[in-house]
Each structure stands twice: as structure tokens, then as C-alpha cells.
Motif scaffolding. Structure first.
Motif, short mmCIF file in Angstrom:
data_model
loop_
_atom_site.label_atom_id
_atom_site.label_comp_id
_atom_site.label_asym_id
_atom_site.label_seq_id
_atom_site.Cartn_x
_atom_site.Cartn_y
_atom_site.Cartn_z
N ALA A 83 -2.43 15.62 -14.88
CA ALA A 83 -3.60 16.49 -14.70
C ALA A 83 -4.44 16.02 -13.52
CB ALA A 83 -4.45 16.49 -15.97
N SER A 84 -5.30 16.91 -13.03
CA SER A 84 -6.17 16.58 -11.90
C SER A 84 -7.23 15.54 -12.27
CB SER A 84 -6.83 17.83 -11.34
OG SER A 84 -7.61 18.46 -12.33
N THR A 85 -7.60 15.48 -13.54
CA THR A 85 -8.46 14.42 -14.07
C THR A 85 -7.94 14.07 -15.46
OG1 THR A 85 -10.02 15.99 -15.06
CG2 THR A 85 -10.53 15.21 -12.82
N GLY A 86 -8.16 12.86 -15.90
CA GLY A 86 -7.61 12.44 -17.19
C GLY A 86 -6.10 12.53 -17.15
N GLY A 87 -5.51 13.03 -18.22
CA GLY A 87 -4.06 13.19 -18.26
C GLY A 87 -3.32 11.90 -18.51
N SER A 88 -2.00 11.97 -18.39
CA SER A 88 -1.13 10.83 -18.64
C SER A 88 -0.52 10.32 -17.34
CB SER A 88 0.00 11.23 -19.59
OG SER A 88 -0.51 11.62 -20.84
N PHE A 89 -0.39 9.01 -17.25
CA PHE A 89 0.23 8.34 -16.12
C PHE A 89 1.74 8.44 -16.23
CE2 PHE A 89 2.00 4.09 -14.80
CZ PHE A 89 1.88 4.27 -13.43
N GLY A 90 2.41 8.78 -15.11
CA GLY A 90 3.85 8.94 -15.14
C GLY A 90 4.63 8.00 -14.26
N GLY A 91 3.99 7.33 -13.32
CA GLY A 91 4.70 6.43 -12.44
C GLY A 91 3.88 6.14 -11.19
N SER A 92 4.39 5.23 -10.38
CA SER A 92 3.68 4.86 -9.16
C SER A 92 4.67 4.43 -8.09
CB SER A 92 2.68 3.73 -9.43
OG SER A 92 3.35 2.58 -9.91
N GLY A 93 4.18 4.28 -6.89
CA GLY A 93 5.00 3.84 -5.78
C GLY A 93 4.13 3.39 -4.63
N THR A 94 4.76 3.09 -3.52
CA THR A 94 4.04 2.59 -2.36
C THR A 94 3.97 3.65 -1.26
OG1 THR A 94 6.04 1.65 -1.39
CG2 THR A 94 4.71 0.21 -2.79
N VAL A 95 2.95 3.53 -0.44
CA VAL A 95 2.84 4.29 0.80
C VAL A 95 2.64 3.27 1.91
CG1 VAL A 95 1.88 6.38 -0.26
CG2 VAL A 95 0.33 4.63 0.57
N THR A 96 2.99 3.63 3.13
CA THR A 96 2.73 2.75 4.25
C THR A 96 1.23 2.53 4.33
OG1 THR A 96 4.66 3.61 5.40
CG2 THR A 96 3.02 2.46 6.75
N ALA A 97 0.80 1.28 4.40
CA ALA A 97 -0.63 0.98 4.41
C ALA A 97 -1.34 1.76 5.51
CB ALA A 97 -0.86 -0.52 4.60
N ASN A 98 -2.41 2.41 5.11
CA ASN A 98 -3.19 3.23 6.03
C ASN A 98 -4.67 2.94 5.86
OD1 ASN A 98 -1.42 5.40 7.42
ND2 ASN A 98 -0.63 5.24 5.34
N ALA A 99 -5.29 2.48 6.93
CA ALA A 99 -6.73 2.24 6.91
C ALA A 99 -7.45 3.55 7.18
CB ALA A 99 -7.10 1.21 7.97
N VAL A 100 -8.44 3.84 6.36
CA VAL A 100 -9.27 5.02 6.56
C VAL A 100 -10.73 4.59 6.57
CG1 VAL A 100 -7.64 6.64 5.53
CG2 VAL A 100 -9.38 5.56 4.10
N THR A 101 -11.54 5.40 7.22
CA THR A 101 -12.98 5.20 7.25
C THR A 101 -13.60 6.38 6.52
OG1 THR A 101 -12.81 4.06 9.36
CG2 THR A 101 -14.97 4.95 8.79
N SER A 102 -14.68 6.14 5.82
CA SER A 102 -15.38 7.20 5.11
C SER A 102 -15.55 8.41 6.01
CB SER A 102 -16.74 6.69 4.64
OG SER A 102 -17.39 7.66 3.87
N GLY A 103 -15.18 9.58 5.51
CA GLY A 103 -15.28 10.82 6.27
C GLY A 103 -13.98 11.24 6.93
N ASP A 104 -13.00 10.31 7.01
CA ASP A 104 -11.69 10.63 7.60
C ASP A 104 -10.91 11.61 6.73
OD1 ASP A 104 -12.08 8.85 9.68
OD2 ASP A 104 -10.64 7.36 8.96
N THR A 105 -9.88 12.19 7.31
CA THR A 105 -8.87 12.94 6.57
C THR A 105 -7.64 12.06 6.49
OG1 THR A 105 -9.70 15.10 7.23
CG2 THR A 105 -7.39 14.99 6.59
N PHE A 106 -7.06 11.95 5.30
CA PHE A 106 -5.83 11.19 5.10
C PHE A 106 -4.76 12.16 4.62
CE2 PHE A 106 -2.96 8.88 2.23
CZ PHE A 106 -2.42 7.99 3.14
N THR A 107 -3.62 12.17 5.32
CA THR A 107 -2.55 13.11 5.00
C THR A 107 -1.23 12.37 4.82
OG1 THR A 107 -3.63 14.88 6.25
CG2 THR A 107 -1.28 15.16 5.80
N ILE A 108 -0.53 12.73 3.76
CA ILE A 108 0.87 12.33 3.59
C ILE A 108 1.66 13.59 3.93
CG2 ILE A 108 2.67 11.52 2.03
CD1 ILE A 108 0.43 10.25 0.31
N PRO A 109 2.31 13.61 5.10
CA PRO A 109 3.01 14.83 5.53
C PRO A 109 4.15 15.22 4.59
CG PRO A 109 2.75 13.29 7.37
CD PRO A 109 2.39 12.55 6.10
N ALA A 110 4.46 16.51 4.57
CA ALA A 110 5.61 17.01 3.81
C ALA A 110 6.84 16.18 4.18
CB ALA A 110 5.85 18.48 4.13
#
Length: 121
Positions: A83-110
Motif C-alpha cells: 500500500a501507499s501507506t501502512g500495508g505489508s512489507f514484501g522485500g527490499s533491494g539496492t539502488v546505486t547510491a544517489n545523493a540528493v538535496t532537499s527540493g531535488d527530483t530523484f528518478t529511477i528510470p524505466a
């Protein structure tokens, strides 16, 4: 590898996983066994859409974008939820470390967020 799931079983599991746990949350470290550790300041979960699994692997079919992120930090992991809030956890993984600054847009491309299982060959 001679051990693992059949490709058909792996594909079925992955397609079910993407349907059951489509909501993606960002983390600044390993989310842990419950998916709640090292939560990013950015708390919004984004709904992933997935291409059909093939050969024991699947990938996102659309960009996942967080606009105007709420904190300055490095995203290194993701977790999957029912779910978008609450809900059940189903798994996890890694993403390439990405530094962001408050106000930035962060995108994981298709095509850049992948799930896979070991398939017997």
C-alpha cells in the motif's frame, strides 16, 4: 546453475510479487527484515509498473520519480509494500547510491529497477 526454480515458476512468482507489492519506498541503508530501518526522509511511496517477467527476471516499465524530495541524503536501498501507506512489507533491494538535496527530483528510470530469481538451467 543447475539448481533453482523453473523459469515458469520464477516468472509467476515475480509477476505476483510486482502485483502484490507495487509500492516502492526509498532508504538510506539496509531496510532490515521488517523493511522499516534506515528510512529516507522522503516518505512518499511510488507505485511501480512492471513488464512481464521472462527468464526469471523483470524490470519496471515506467519511471519512478520523487519530486521536490524532503531531505538531503544518499538513497542506497528500496523496499516494496502492499500500500501507499501502512500495508505489508514484501522485500527490499539496492539502488546505486544517489545523493540528493532537499527540493531535488530523484528518478529511477524505466528498466532500471529489476527483480530476479535463480533459475535452474
Amino acid at each position: 546453475m543447475t539448481v533453482g526454480l523453473s523459469a515458469a515458476a520464477a516468472n509467476t512468482h515475480l509477476d505476483n510479487q510486482g502485483t502484490t507489492y507495487p509500492w516502492i519506498k526509498l532508504h538510506t541503508g539496509d531496510p532490515g527484515a521488517a523493511g522499516t530501518s534506515n528510512a529516507a526522509t522522503e516518505t512518499t511511496r511510488k507505485q511501480a509498473t512492471w513488464a512481464s517477467a521472462s527468464g526469471g527476471a523483470k524490470t519496471t516499465s515506467a519511471d519512478l520519480s520523487w519530486t521536490s524530495v524532503s531531505g538531503s541524503e544518499d538513497y542506497t536501498h528500496f523496499s516494496m509494500w502492499t500500500a501507499s501507506t501502512g500495508g505489508s512489507f514484501g522485500g527490499s533491494g539496492t539502488v546505486t547510491a544517489n545523493a540528493v538535496t532537499s527540493g531535488d527530483t530523484f528518478t529511477i528510470p524505466a528498466g532500471e529497477l529489476d527483480l530476479s530469481l535463480s533459475v535452474a538451467s
